[in-house]
Write a protein that holds these residues in place. Structure first.
Motif, PDB file in Angstrom:
ATOM      1  N   TYR A  36     -23.081  -7.863 -38.557  1.00  0.00           N
ATOM      2  CA  TYR A  36     -23.257  -7.554 -39.970  1.00  0.00           C
ATOM      3  C   TYR A  36     -21.949  -7.657 -40.749  1.00  0.00           C
ATOM      4  CZ  TYR A  36     -28.002  -5.850 -39.063  1.00  0.00           C
ATOM      5  OH  TYR A  36     -29.315  -5.744 -38.724  1.00  0.00           O
ATOM      6  N   PHE A  37     -20.839  -7.376 -40.078  1.00  0.00           N
ATOM      7  CA  PHE A  37     -19.528  -7.433 -40.732  1.00  0.00           C
ATOM      8  C   PHE A  37     -18.511  -8.086 -39.822  1.00  0.00           C
ATOM      9  CE2 PHE A  37     -21.696  -3.853 -42.661  1.00  0.00           C
ATOM     10  CZ  PHE A  37     -21.475  -4.070 -44.007  1.00  0.00           C
ATOM     11  N   GLU A  38     -17.652  -8.870 -40.427  1.00  0.00           N
ATOM     12  CA  GLU A  38     -16.485  -9.397 -39.726  1.00  0.00           C
ATOM     13  C   GLU A  38     -15.336  -8.434 -40.032  1.00  0.00           C
ATOM     14  OE1 GLU A  38     -13.418 -13.187 -39.967  1.00  0.00           O
ATOM     15  OE2 GLU A  38     -15.285 -13.258 -41.101  1.00  0.00           O
ATOM     16  N   VAL A  39     -14.740  -7.877 -39.007  1.00  0.00           N
ATOM     17  CA  VAL A  39     -13.619  -6.971 -39.207  1.00  0.00           C
ATOM     18  C   VAL A  39     -12.372  -7.839 -39.390  1.00  0.00           C
ATOM     19  CG1 VAL A  39     -12.242  -5.098 -38.235  1.00  0.00           C
ATOM     20  CG2 VAL A  39     -14.737  -5.154 -37.866  1.00  0.00           C
ATOM     21  N   LEU A  40     -11.805  -7.804 -40.599  1.00  0.00           N
ATOM     22  CA  LEU A  40     -10.665  -8.657 -40.931  1.00  0.00           C
ATOM     23  C   LEU A  40      -9.336  -8.029 -40.540  1.00  0.00           C
ATOM     24  CD1 LEU A  40     -11.813  -9.724 -44.511  1.00  0.00           C
ATOM     25  CD2 LEU A  40     -12.110 -10.998 -42.363  1.00  0.00           C
ATOM     26  N   GLU A  41      -9.192  -6.754 -40.865  1.00  0.00           N
ATOM     27  CA  GLU A  41      -7.941  -6.055 -40.570  1.00  0.00           C
ATOM     28  C   GLU A  41      -8.197  -4.577 -40.397  1.00  0.00           C
ATOM     29  OE1 GLU A  41      -4.155  -6.857 -42.497  1.00  0.00           O
ATOM     30  OE2 GLU A  41      -5.181  -8.381 -43.699  1.00  0.00           O
ATOM     31  N   ILE A  42      -7.393  -3.970 -39.552  1.00  0.00           N
ATOM     32  CA  ILE A  42      -7.367  -2.515 -39.406  1.00  0.00           C
ATOM     33  C   ILE A  42      -5.926  -2.106 -39.678  1.00  0.00           C
ATOM     34  CG2 ILE A  42      -7.657  -0.572 -37.837  1.00  0.00           C
ATOM     35  CD1 ILE A  42      -9.750  -2.269 -36.332  1.00  0.00           C
ATOM     36  N   LEU A  43      -5.752  -1.312 -40.732  1.00  0.00           N
ATOM     37  CA  LEU A  43      -4.415  -0.939 -41.182  1.00  0.00           C
ATOM     38  C   LEU A  43      -4.217   0.569 -41.059  1.00  0.00           C
ATOM     39  CD1 LEU A  43      -4.445  -3.105 -44.419  1.00  0.00           C
ATOM     40  CD2 LEU A  43      -3.375  -3.688 -42.240  1.00  0.00           C
ATOM     41  N   PRO A  44      -3.686   1.041 -39.925  1.00  0.00           N
ATOM     42  CA  PRO A  44      -3.411   2.473 -39.797  1.00  0.00           C
ATOM     43  C   PRO A  44      -2.164   2.825 -40.594  1.00  0.00           C
ATOM     44  CG  PRO A  44      -2.814   1.315 -37.776  1.00  0.00           C
ATOM     45  CD  PRO A  44      -3.376   0.296 -38.725  1.00  0.00           C
ATOM     46  N   ALA A  90     -12.075  -9.743 -48.448  1.00  0.00           N
ATOM     47  CA  ALA A  90     -12.770  -8.552 -47.936  1.00  0.00           C
ATOM     48  C   ALA A  90     -13.838  -8.139 -48.940  1.00  0.00           C
ATOM     49  CB  ALA A  90     -11.781  -7.414 -47.723  1.00  0.00           C
ATOM     50  N   THR A  91     -15.046  -7.916 -48.448  1.00  0.00           N
ATOM     51  CA  THR A  91     -16.114  -7.480 -49.356  1.00  0.00           C
ATOM     52  C   THR A  91     -16.183  -5.961 -49.436  1.00  0.00           C
ATOM     53  OG1 THR A  91     -17.724  -7.587 -47.548  1.00  0.00           O
ATOM     54  CG2 THR A  91     -17.529  -9.524 -48.978  1.00  0.00           C
ATOM     55  N   ASP A  92     -15.669  -5.291 -48.389  1.00  0.00           N
ATOM     56  CA  ASP A  92     -15.751  -3.836 -48.329  1.00  0.00           C
ATOM     57  C   ASP A  92     -14.516  -3.293 -47.630  1.00  0.00           C
ATOM     58  OD1 ASP A  92     -18.801  -3.503 -49.094  1.00  0.00           O
ATOM     59  OD2 ASP A  92     -18.675  -5.100 -47.602  1.00  0.00           O
ATOM     60  N   VAL A  93     -14.197  -2.044 -47.955  1.00  0.00           N
ATOM     61  CA  VAL A  93     -13.094  -1.346 -47.286  1.00  0.00           C
ATOM     62  C   VAL A  93     -13.641  -0.022 -46.778  1.00  0.00           C
ATOM     63  CG1 VAL A  93     -10.807  -0.308 -47.548  1.00  0.00           C
ATOM     64  CG2 VAL A  93     -11.375  -2.398 -48.814  1.00  0.00           C
TER      65      VAL A  93
END
Length: 122
Positions: A103-111, A73-76
């Motif tokens: 522009y971004f690949e969404v790798l994970e969404i962690l609620p 991940a490059t950004d959070v």
């Protein structure tokens, strides 16, 4: 947990409201994003992302640069809300912009919910 476990305090703004949803979105920038000039990146964020947050003030976002510490991940993006439907609206509309998968690949969404019960037992 053992005696070496360190519990962090709950953020003051959540002490009386443990139902705030904290969402960590891990993303990886694409070549499209990296090839943009800084002014173009700023313009995209102001023209595409900021208006979504203005329309749904129930959702806040903070941006963290992680590329020096992670090859994945490059950004959070750290989102907070008490309104899950507002969060869903944000996601639906993000998908309609170049943010998502261009522009971004969404790798994970962690609620997640802040661990208020841990701090309460101190």
């Amino acid at each position: 947990m053992n005696e070496n476990t360190i519990l962090s305090a709950v953020l003051p703004e959540h002490e009386d409201d443990p139902e705030t949803l904290h969402i960590f979105m891990l993303v990886k920038s694409t070549r499209h994003w990296l090839d943009l000039a800084t002014a173009d990146r700023t313009a995209f964020l102001k023209e595409e992302l900021l208006p979504l947050l203005v329309k749904r003030p129930e959702v806040t976002m903070r941006y963290f640069d992680a590329e020096a510490f992670s090859a994945r991940a490059t950004d959070v993006l750290f989102w907070e809300t008490k309104d899950i439907s507002a969060w869903q609206w944000i996601c639906d509309h993000l998908r309609e912009t170049k943010f998502w998968d261009y522009y971004f690949e969404v790798l994970e969404i962690l609620p997640s919910l802040e661990g208020n019960y841990l701090a309460a037992g101190r």
